[in-house]
Design an enzyme around this catalytic site. Structure first.
Site, PDB file in Angstrom:
ATOM      1  N   ASN A  88      13.223   9.731 -10.957  1.00 14.88           N
ATOM      2  CA  ASN A  88      12.128   8.763 -10.986  1.00 14.88           C
ATOM      3  C   ASN A  88      11.256   8.947 -12.218  1.00 14.88           C
ATOM      4  O   ASN A  88      10.856   7.981 -12.875  1.00 14.88           O
ATOM      5  CB  ASN A  88      11.272   8.905  -9.726  1.00 14.88           C
ATOM      6  CG  ASN A  88      11.998   8.454  -8.481  1.00 14.88           C
ATOM      7  OD1 ASN A  88      13.058   7.843  -8.555  1.00 14.88           O
ATOM      8  ND2 ASN A  88      11.436   8.759  -7.324  1.00 14.88           N
ATOM      9  N   ILE A 120      -4.649   8.228  -2.945  1.00 13.50           N
ATOM     10  CA  ILE A 120      -3.955   7.067  -2.392  1.00 13.50           C
ATOM     11  C   ILE A 120      -3.770   7.309  -0.901  1.00 13.50           C
ATOM     12  O   ILE A 120      -3.007   8.185  -0.498  1.00 13.50           O
ATOM     13  CB  ILE A 120      -2.581   6.854  -3.055  1.00 13.50           C
ATOM     14  CG1 ILE A 120      -2.697   6.900  -4.570  1.00 13.50           C
ATOM     15  CG2 ILE A 120      -1.967   5.550  -2.575  1.00 13.50           C
ATOM     16  CD1 ILE A 120      -3.605   5.873  -5.146  1.00 13.50           C
ATOM     17  N   LYS A 159      -2.441   3.698   7.983  1.00 17.87           N
ATOM     18  CA  LYS A 159      -1.949   4.525   9.085  1.00 17.87           C
ATOM     19  C   LYS A 159      -2.850   5.723   9.358  1.00 17.87           C
ATOM     20  O   LYS A 159      -2.672   6.417  10.364  1.00 17.87           O
ATOM     21  CB  LYS A 159      -0.528   4.991   8.773  1.00 17.87           C
ATOM     22  CG  LYS A 159       0.485   3.849   8.741  1.00 17.87           C
ATOM     23  CD  LYS A 159       1.860   4.320   8.339  1.00 17.87           C
ATOM     24  CE  LYS A 159       2.865   3.170   8.394  1.00 17.87           C
ATOM     25  NZ  LYS A 159       2.532   2.074   7.474  1.00 17.87           N
TER      26      LYS A 159
END
Length: 666
Positions: free
Chosen positions: A336, A423, A427
Site C-alpha cells: 500500500n 480518525i 461505531k
C-alpha cells in the site's frame, strides 16, 4: 526492430502525409468547383439549354478563369477552409463557407467591372449559389457519409438510447454520438420535464415528455442505454430520476459530467461516465473550503499513519495538493505504501516525500520517527477496522487501535507536535462490537491527552466510506462479477455513507479548525438500507434481481448492529462554519482511573486473555455486551421518529427483535 520512438514518428509522419493529401484534394476540388460554378451559372441562365448559350459569355468566363481561380483559392485559405477539422464542422464553419463564397462573388463583380466585360447580373447570384453548394458538399459530406455508414454497419448491434434532459448538454452529446467511434448509439427519444419542449425535435429526435414517460418510452423503443444529460441538476433531483430508470431491466445508465465541464466544453462521449452508486445516495457532496486547509498545511511537516489505506492515501493526496512542506507516510503494509508513493511521485514530482514502513505498536520506532522529522501535524489513520475479524481477535484490536493510538499520541506530545487528528468512526457510539469499543477508547485517550498536553488533540467521526478497502460496495461488485449471489446480512440493516474525498475533507477541516478536545461529526443525512444499495448496484450493472443475480441474506455477523449512531446523546452538538459539520462535546469521565485501567488492559492484551470483552466493558461504560431489550427497543423507536419524522413508516420490525439486535451476550 523498430523502437517505440521510431513507431511513433512513423505514425506521426503518416498522419501528416494524410493531412497534406486531404488539403491538396480540397484545393483541387475547389479549383474545379470555381470553374464549374461559372459554367453552371451560364447554363442555368440560358434555361439549361446548351444550344441557347451565347458563345461570347463562355469566352468571358474563360478569360477570367485563371485570376478568378487563384484569387478565390486565396480567399478560401484566408477563411481557413483548409485548416478546419471538418468532421467537427458546425454552424460556425458553415458561416465561414458562406463568407468565403460571398467574397468570391464580389471578386467576380470587380473583375468584370474593371475589365469592362458585359455580364448578365443573375450570373453573379447563380455563381455564388453553385460555388456555395459545391464547397459545402466537399466539407460536410463526411458527416452525412458517417451517419449512413454507422446505421448500415451496426444495424441490430446499435444501442437504443434515451437522453434525459433537452438542454445544451443533450445537444452536445447528440452531436458527439453522431461521429463517435466509441459508442454505437441510436438515439430514439428525449425526456424533459419542461412542458413547452414536449413534441419538439432536437437533431431529428422527438422530446416525448417528462419523467413520467420514461418507463413507457423505454418499453416502446426497447431502450438499453439511458444518458442523464442534466449536469446542473442537484444530486437529490438526479437520484429521483435514476430511481425511475433503475426499474428498466438490462439498461446501462450513464451521466454527463458537472456543469463546469459543460461550460469549458469538456462534455463529450469520451468523458461521460457510468452512473455510480454514489449518485443514488440522494445527498450533495460536502463542500470544504480548501483555502483554509491549504494555509494550515502549507510549509508544515505532516505525518499520516496508515497512509497507504483508503482514507490515509486520500489524505496524502489532498495534503500534497495543498502545498505541504514535507509529507511523511507511515504504514505497516509495504505494498500500500509503495502504491501511494509512486502515485504521488508522478503527480507531484517536487513533493518532499518520506515513506516509512513500521507499526504504530512499536513505540521505539515511533519515537525515532518523531525525533528525526518533528512533524507539526499528525493524522492518525492506522487501525484495524473490520468488525467481524476483530470480534474473533479482540486482543489484536486493542493492541493496534488502542495502544497504537496511545503510543502515537505519546510521541506527538513528547516531540512537540502542534495538532493530532484521530480518525474515528460512528461505531464508537454506544458500541456493540470490540472494534467500536476500541475506537471509543481511542477518543477517550485523545481527550485525556488534550487536557495534559500542549498538543491539540481532536477526533473526527464519520460513517461508512464508499469504495474503501473491504467496504460493502467493492464486495458487491466482486460478487456481481462472479454471477452472484450478492450477500446482505439482514434486510433491514442501515448505514450512513459518505465518499472518501468527503471523509478526508472533513478530517482536514478538523485539523484546520480544531482548538483541541473536539469530536467533529458530519451530518450525513438519512441512513441508507444496505439491501437498497445491493439492488441498485445490480440494476446499475445491467442485471435483473432474482433472474440474473440473487440476493442472499446471511444473518448479522458477530458484533454487528442493524443501525449506527453518529453522536451520543450526552455529547450534544455545536455548529461550525460549515452547516454539515458539527462538534460534539465529549462525555466527561475519570481520566486518572481510565489511565490506570489502560495499564491493566495492556497487560491483559499481551498475555492473550480470553476475557478482553469483559475488561473493555468495564472501561467503556457505553459498550454493552447485552442490554434490556424492551428499553433498547423503545429508545431506538423514539430516536427514529425524532430524527426522521417524515419517513412515512415505523422503524422496521426487525429492529425490535432480540434475535436480530446483533449484540453480544455475556
Amino acid at each position: 526492430m523498430k523502437t517505440l520512438k521510431d513507431k511513433m514518428l512513423s505514425i506521426m509522419k503518416e498522419k501528416y502525409n494524410m493531412t497534406q493529401f486531404y488539403k491538396m484534394a480540397l484545393v483541387i476540388w475547389d479549383a474545379l468547383s470555381i470553374n464549374i460554378s461559372s459554367l453552371l451559372a451560364i447554363w442555368v441562365r440560358f434555361n439549361m439549354h446548351i444550344s441557347d448559350i451565347e458563345v461570347w459569355y463562355l469566352d468571358y468566363v474563360k478569360a477570367a478563369a485563371l485570376i478568378n481561380t487563384i484569387m478565390t483559392l486565396l480567399i478560401f485559405a484566408l477563411f481557413r477552409l483548409y485548416t478546419i477539422l471538418w468532421r467537427y464542422a458546425s454552424v460556425k464553419e458553415l458561416v465561414n463557407v458562406t463568407f468565403a463564397c460571398g467574397s468570391s462573388v464580389i471578386l467576380n463583380i470587380v473583375i468584370y467591372y474593371f475589365s469592362y466585360t458585359p455580364m448578365f447580373r443573375s450570373y453573379f447570384l447563380l455563381y455564388g449559389v453553385a460555388l456555395f453548394l459545391l464547397t459545402s458538399l466537399s466539407r460536410f459530406s463526411y458527416r452525412m457519409v458517417r451517419l449512413i455508414y454507422r446505421s448500415n454497419k451496426h444495424g441490430s448491434h446499435m444501442r437504443n438510447t434515451m437522453i434525459i434532459g433537452a438542454g445544451e448538454a443533450c445537444n452536445i452529446v447528440m452531436r458527439e454520438l453522431e461521429l463517435s467511434t466509441e459508442l454505437d448509439s441510436r438515439i430514439c427519444c428525449i425526456i424533459d420535464d419542461d412542458p413547452q419542449k414536449k413534441g419538439t425535435f432536437i437533431h431529428g429526435v422527438k422530446v416525448v415528455g417528462g419523467r413520467e414517460h420514461i418507463l413507457e418510452s423505454a418499453s416502446k423503443y426497447r431502450i438499453n442505454e439511458i444518458i442523464l444529460a442534466i449536469p446542473s441538476a442537484s444530486r437529490k433531483e438526479q437520484q429521483k430520476i435514476l430511481e425511475i430508470c433503475q426499474q428498466i431491466s438490462g439498461c446501462d445508465l450513464k451521466i454527463v459530467p458537472g456543469v463546469y465541464q459543460l461550460v469549458k466544453g469538456d462534455v463529450s462521449v469520451s468523458n461521460m461516465r457510468n452512473v455510480e452508486i454514489e449518485d443514488l445516495l440522494g445527498r450533495e457532496q460536502v463542500q470544504i473550503t480548501t483555502e483554509k486547509i491549504g494555509r494550515y498545511v502549507s510549509g508544515k511537516v505532516v505525518l499520516v499513519t496508515g497512509g497507504g489505506g483508503s482514507i490515509g492515501s486520500e489524505l496524502c493526496r489532498q495534503i500534497a495538493a495543498n502545498g505541504v512542506g514535507r509529507l511523511i507516510i507511515f504504514d505497516i503494509y509495504e505494498n500500500n505504501a509503495y502504491d501511494i508513493q509512486q502515485e504521488l511521485k508522478r503527480t507531484y514530482p517536487n513533493l518532499d516525500l518520506v515513506v516509512l514502513i513500521g507499526s504504530v505498536r512499536n513505540g521505539r520506532k515511533l519515537n525515532s520517527v518523531f525525533a528525526k522529522y518533528r512533524p507539526d501535524i499528525v493524522y492518525h489513520a492506522a487501525a484495524h477496522k473490520h468488525v467481524p475479524l476483530m470480534e474473533d481477535s479482540p486482543n489484536e484490536a486493542i493492541k493496534n487501535n488502542v495502544f497504537g493510538t496511545y503510543k502515537t499520541a505519546l510521541a506527538a506530545d513528547r516531540y512537540g507536535t502542534s495538532k493530532f487528528v484521530l480518525i474515528s468512526t460512528d461505531k464508537a457510539v454506544n458500541p456493540t462490537n470490540i472494534m467500536g469499543a476500541s475506537k471509543r477508547m481511542c477518543e477517550m485517550i485523545i481527550q485525556a491527552f488534550n487536557n495534559r498536553s500542549d498538543t491539540e488533540f481532536v477526533a473526527v467521526r464519520f460513517g461508512n466510506v464508499l469504495g474503501s478497502n473491504g467496504s460493502v460496495i467493492p464486495l458487491f461488485k466482486k460478487q456481481i462479477e462472479t454471477g452472484g449471489p450478492v450477500t446482505v446480512t439482514h434486510p433491514d440493516i442501515i448505514r450512513y455513507f459518505m465518499t472518501i474525498p468527503e471523509a478526508v475533507s472533513l478530517v482536514l477541516q478538523a485539523g484546520a479548525s480544531a482548538k483541541g478536545g473536539e469530536i467533529f461529526v458530519l451530518d450525513m443525512g438519512k441512513p441508507v438500507k444496505i439491501l437498497d444499495l445491493a439492488r441498485n448496484l445490480i440494476r446499475l450493472s445491467g442485471f435483473k434481481e432474482g433472474t440474473d443475480i440473487e440476493i442472499k441474506f446471511t444473518g448479522l455477523r458477530p458484533g454487528e448492529k442493524l443501525y449506527e449512531e453518529l453522536l451520543m446523546k450526552e455529547e450534544g452538538l455545536q455548529s461550525t462554519e460549515n452547516d454539515l459539520i458539527h462538534i460534539g462535546k465529549p462525555i466527561e469521565f475519570d481520566e486518572e482511573e481510565f489511565l490506570k485501567d489502560l495499564e491493566t488492559l495492556y497487560e491483559a492484551a499481551y498475555i492473550e486473555t480470553d476475557e478482553m470483552k469483559k475488561i473493555v466493558n468495564k472501561i467503556v461504560p457505553t459498550y454493552h455486551l447485552r442490554e434490556d431489550d424492551r428499553i433498547r427497543d423503545q429508545k431506538i423507536q423514539a430516536d427514529w421518529k425524532k430524527d426522521f419524522p417524515d419517513s412515512g413508516s415505523q422503524l422496521p420490525s426487525a429492529f425490535l427483535s432480540r434475535n436480530t439486535a446483533g449484540t453480544n451476550t455475556k
